[in-house]
Design a protein around this motif. Structure first.
Motif, mmCIF file in Angstrom:
data_model
loop_
_atom_site.group_PDB
_atom_site.id
_atom_site.type_symbol
_atom_site.label_atom_id
_atom_site.label_comp_id
_atom_site.label_asym_id
_atom_site.label_seq_id
_atom_site.Cartn_x
_atom_site.Cartn_y
_atom_site.Cartn_z
ATOM 1 N N ASP A 155 14.127 64.930 55.333
ATOM 2 C CA ASP A 155 15.547 64.687 55.573
ATOM 3 C C ASP A 155 16.386 65.122 54.380
ATOM 4 O O ASP A 155 17.448 64.582 54.119
ATOM 5 N N ARG A 156 15.892 66.122 53.678
ATOM 6 C CA ARG A 156 16.555 66.536 52.436
ATOM 7 C C ARG A 156 17.991 67.026 52.621
ATOM 8 O O ARG A 156 18.746 67.082 51.658
ATOM 9 N N ARG A 157 18.354 67.375 53.847
ATOM 10 C CA ARG A 157 19.739 67.818 54.085
ATOM 11 C C ARG A 157 20.700 66.651 54.240
ATOM 12 O O ARG A 157 21.894 66.845 54.369
ATOM 13 N N TYR A 158 20.170 65.423 54.249
ATOM 14 C CA TYR A 158 21.006 64.270 54.586
ATOM 15 C C TYR A 158 21.097 63.217 53.495
ATOM 16 O O TYR A 158 21.547 62.112 53.744
ATOM 17 N N TYR A 159 20.642 63.529 52.304
ATOM 18 C CA TYR A 159 20.847 62.592 51.201
ATOM 19 C C TYR A 159 21.125 63.364 49.921
ATOM 20 O O TYR A 159 20.799 64.551 49.811
ATOM 21 N N THR A 160 21.712 62.651 48.939
ATOM 22 C CA THR A 160 21.977 63.233 47.628
ATOM 23 C C THR A 160 21.011 62.604 46.627
ATOM 24 O O THR A 160 20.983 61.377 46.489
ATOM 25 N N PRO A 161 20.187 63.407 45.962
ATOM 26 C CA PRO A 161 19.262 62.822 44.979
ATOM 27 C C PRO A 161 20.009 62.405 43.715
ATOM 28 O O PRO A 161 20.950 63.082 43.293
ATOM 29 N N LEU A 162 19.599 61.294 43.133
ATOM 30 C CA LEU A 162 20.220 60.822 41.898
ATOM 31 C C LEU A 162 19.298 61.121 40.712
ATOM 32 O O LEU A 162 18.076 61.088 40.856
ATOM 33 N N PRO A 163 19.876 61.373 39.556
ATOM 34 C CA PRO A 163 19.061 61.730 38.385
ATOM 35 C C PRO A 163 18.276 60.550 37.813
ATOM 36 O O PRO A 163 17.327 60.743 37.070
ATOM 37 N N GLN A 164 18.686 59.333 38.127
ATOM 38 C CA GLN A 164 17.987 58.151 37.625
ATOM 39 C C GLN A 164 18.226 57.004 38.599
ATOM 40 O O GLN A 164 19.043 57.125 39.515
ATOM 41 N N GLU A 165 17.538 55.887 38.381
ATOM 42 C CA GLU A 165 17.699 54.749 39.278
ATOM 43 C C GLU A 165 19.092 54.141 39.108
ATOM 44 O O GLU A 165 19.561 53.941 37.982
ATOM 45 N N ALA A 166 19.737 53.836 40.211
ATOM 46 C CA ALA A 166 21.090 53.274 40.163
ATOM 47 C C ALA A 166 21.035 51.756 39.943
ATOM 48 O O ALA A 166 20.130 51.084 40.425
ATOM 49 N N ASP A 167 22.013 51.246 39.244
ATOM 50 C CA ASP A 167 22.141 49.794 39.051
ATOM 51 C C ASP A 167 22.972 49.251 40.214
ATOM 52 O O ASP A 167 24.212 49.283 40.191
ATOM 53 N N VAL A 168 22.285 48.747 41.225
ATOM 54 C CA VAL A 168 22.942 48.344 42.465
ATOM 55 C C VAL A 168 23.880 47.161 42.244
ATOM 56 O O VAL A 168 24.984 47.105 42.808
ATOM 57 N N GLU A 169 23.466 46.225 41.407
ATOM 58 C CA GLU A 169 24.306 45.047 41.171
ATOM 59 C C GLU A 169 25.661 45.447 40.591
ATOM 60 O O GLU A 169 26.710 44.964 41.017
ATOM 61 N N GLU A 215 32.055 51.135 33.456
ATOM 62 C CA GLU A 215 31.956 49.698 33.686
ATOM 63 C C GLU A 215 32.549 49.357 35.052
ATOM 64 O O GLU A 215 33.535 49.982 35.463
ATOM 65 N N PRO A 216 32.009 48.358 35.736
ATOM 66 C CA PRO A 216 32.530 47.997 37.062
ATOM 67 C C PRO A 216 34.037 47.711 37.057
ATOM 68 O O PRO A 216 34.754 48.144 37.966
ATOM 69 N N GLU A 217 34.533 47.031 36.031
ATOM 70 C CA GLU A 217 35.951 46.651 35.984
ATOM 71 C C GLU A 217 36.869 47.872 35.981
ATOM 72 O O GLU A 217 38.024 47.808 36.404
ATOM 73 N N ARG A 218 36.334 48.975 35.480
ATOM 74 C CA ARG A 218 37.120 50.203 35.385
ATOM 75 C C ARG A 218 37.620 50.652 36.773
ATOM 76 O O ARG A 218 38.674 51.278 36.885
ATOM 77 N N VAL A 219 36.858 50.321 37.809
ATOM 78 C CA VAL A 219 37.229 50.756 39.151
ATOM 79 C C VAL A 219 38.545 50.098 39.587
ATOM 80 O O VAL A 219 39.372 50.728 40.249
ATOM 81 N N GLY A 220 38.765 48.857 39.161
ATOM 82 C CA GLY A 220 40.035 48.181 39.440
ATOM 83 C C GLY A 220 41.191 48.895 38.751
ATOM 84 O O GLY A 220 42.283 49.058 39.320
ATOM 85 N N VAL A 221 40.961 49.329 37.531
ATOM 86 C CA VAL A 221 41.990 50.051 36.764
ATOM 87 C C VAL A 221 42.322 51.377 37.447
ATOM 88 O O VAL A 221 43.488 51.747 37.593
ATOM 89 N N ILE A 222 41.278 52.080 37.878
ATOM 90 C CA ILE A 222 41.475 53.377 38.541
ATOM 91 C C ILE A 222 42.291 53.206 39.823
ATOM 92 O O ILE A 222 43.221 53.968 40.087
ATOM 93 N N LEU A 223 41.947 52.193 40.602
ATOM 94 C CA LEU A 223 42.662 51.935 41.854
ATOM 95 C C LEU A 223 44.149 51.710 41.578
ATOM 96 O O LEU A 223 45.016 52.293 42.243
ATOM 97 N N ALA A 224 44.445 50.886 40.583
ATOM 98 C CA ALA A 224 45.832 50.531 40.258
ATOM 99 C C ALA A 224 46.619 51.731 39.740
ATOM 100 O O ALA A 224 47.836 51.816 39.924
ATOM 101 N N ALA A 225 45.935 52.675 39.118
ATOM 102 C CA ALA A 225 46.629 53.800 38.463
ATOM 103 C C ALA A 225 47.181 54.823 39.460
ATOM 104 O O ALA A 225 48.072 55.608 39.128
ATOM 105 N N ARG A 226 46.626 54.842 40.669
ATOM 106 C CA ARG A 226 47.061 55.815 41.689
ATOM 107 C C ARG A 226 47.026 57.244 41.139
ATOM 108 O O ARG A 226 47.953 58.021 41.300
#
Lengths: 247, 247
Positions: free
Chosen positions: B127-141, B215-226
């Motif tokens: 199914d290699r056409r249907y996923y994106t490989p990641l270079p390392q394990e993702a931190d899901v939490e 950092e996770p909190e950065r995503v809130g900043v990005i959203l607010a910045a438009r």
């Protein structure tokens, strides 16, 4: 030099089969090229032995190969090195050290192949490279009746694609399981070993029965006749996948 | 003329997206060509409305489209006719009569998209056409922490790929589910509607967090910045699949 046992998955769609050929992409050729690079020897110095030689376009999930290598890398490192340099339609899923006497072909005692067809109303899009569509719904009961004639030790000359085969065409077929699930029709063959095109010719013949073009009893007659011309057509490569090699 | 509701699966790999374009293969273009042939009108006489316009390379399992047709064929016959003439990477899975007021785009109240990554040790071949490989394990939490900032009704301008967007960039995102199964990482987005590239930019940004580069909190900043420039890269098209359209 240590002997290694490799497990390999591949999508055979764009390859001229397992066995290396000059100037053509083959699975063995790709694997040997990467192993040669890894161990810094010429490709001709690598002798990778596959459990079987799949035809052009046939897939594998769990092909086994053995190879003697001189390398400081651990088994995990060999696997990761190979996957880094292999094309994305071939993957080494496992590398293990094996005894010196292990030989992927000669030591194999059984193999499982699976042929996948589809006879539901709407052909699935995402795995279209891995099944053969059927023109109408197959009669599974009749196919099972026909398959029963093939079980046991027989001379499978009628189901051998190589008309110049000089060696014995006797093989032992332990089981053929035919199942339908969600429009897919799976034919799973478990045997001691298979002749060239044997699974595809058996499938092509059983499908003749499933399509109502041949009576189940006819398969017993074909087997006894030892004549390839009497059997059905060779089913397309893309539906076939080597699923397991037993030692 | 009756209005029909179609459900469609497609492998977007070789298409320039959903929307028809002159001289380029698109999903809408292929479907309209077959519908024109079926109803014997010029292709310009067919107005097939998709629930959304997927980008080049994006897949769908359950895209919905509506179209007015003049035909004596039953719904099942329309489906079978279309599947007979469509290429094997597009399939019409269902055809139903709809009310005259049904409009696949305007009547949609929710959509589910799924983005598939793989971060296990050996990349799957089939199914290699249907996923994106990641270079390392993702931190899901950490990705889940970051995703929480995006839930709710917000101006998603920072996650919009169209910098000339004149209409509102406010959307409601109901849920982002991030799950790991057998080396696969699935990001499932459920919302009222999505801006151009929005799922892929959100995924690219959440993956920055998962890879430890943000950092996770950065995503809130990005959203607010438009501001699109602050968000992560647009994740590759091939991992994305439209999974459901709700009415």
């Amino acid at each position: 030099m240590k002997n290694y046992k490799l497990k390999i998955d591949y999508d055979g769609t764009r390859y001229y089969g397992w066995e290396h050929q000059p100037d053509r992409d083959t699975i063995q050729g790709k694997l040997e090229t990467v192993l040669a690079r890894m161990t810094d020897v010429p490709a001709s110095g690598i002798a990778l032995i596959g459990a079987g030689r799949t035809d052009a376009g046939v897939h594998a999930r769990g092909m086994v190969a053995s190879v003697f290598l001189e390398t400081p890398l651990s088994c995990g490192e060999i696997r990761d090195y190979m996957n880094r340099y292999l094309p994305d339609d071939i993957a080494v899923t496992e590398v293990k050290e094996a005894s010196e006497r292990f030989h992927a072909r000669y030591k194999a005692v059984g193999k499982i192949y699976r042929y996948t067809c589809f006879d539901g109303p709407v052909k699935p899009v995402f795995d279209r490279r891995y099944y053969t569509p059927l023109p109408q719904e197959a009669d599974v009961e009749k196919m099972r009746e026909a398959a029963a004639f093939l079980i046991g030790e027989h001379d499978f000359k009628s189901f051998c694609g190589n008309s110049h085969m000089k060696k014995s065409t006797v093989r032992r077929l332990d089981e053929i399981v035919i199942e339908r699930r969600r429009g897919y029709l799976y034919l799973t063959f478990h045997g001691s070993g298979f002749l060239q095109n044997m699974v595809r010719i058996m499938t092509g013949t059983l499908l003749e029965v499933g399509m109502g073009r041949m009576e189940p009893e006819r398969v017993g007659v074909i087997l006894a006749a030892r004549d390839r011309k009497l059997a059905g057509p060779t089913a397309p490569a893309k539906g076939l996948c080597l699923r397991k090699v037993e030692y």
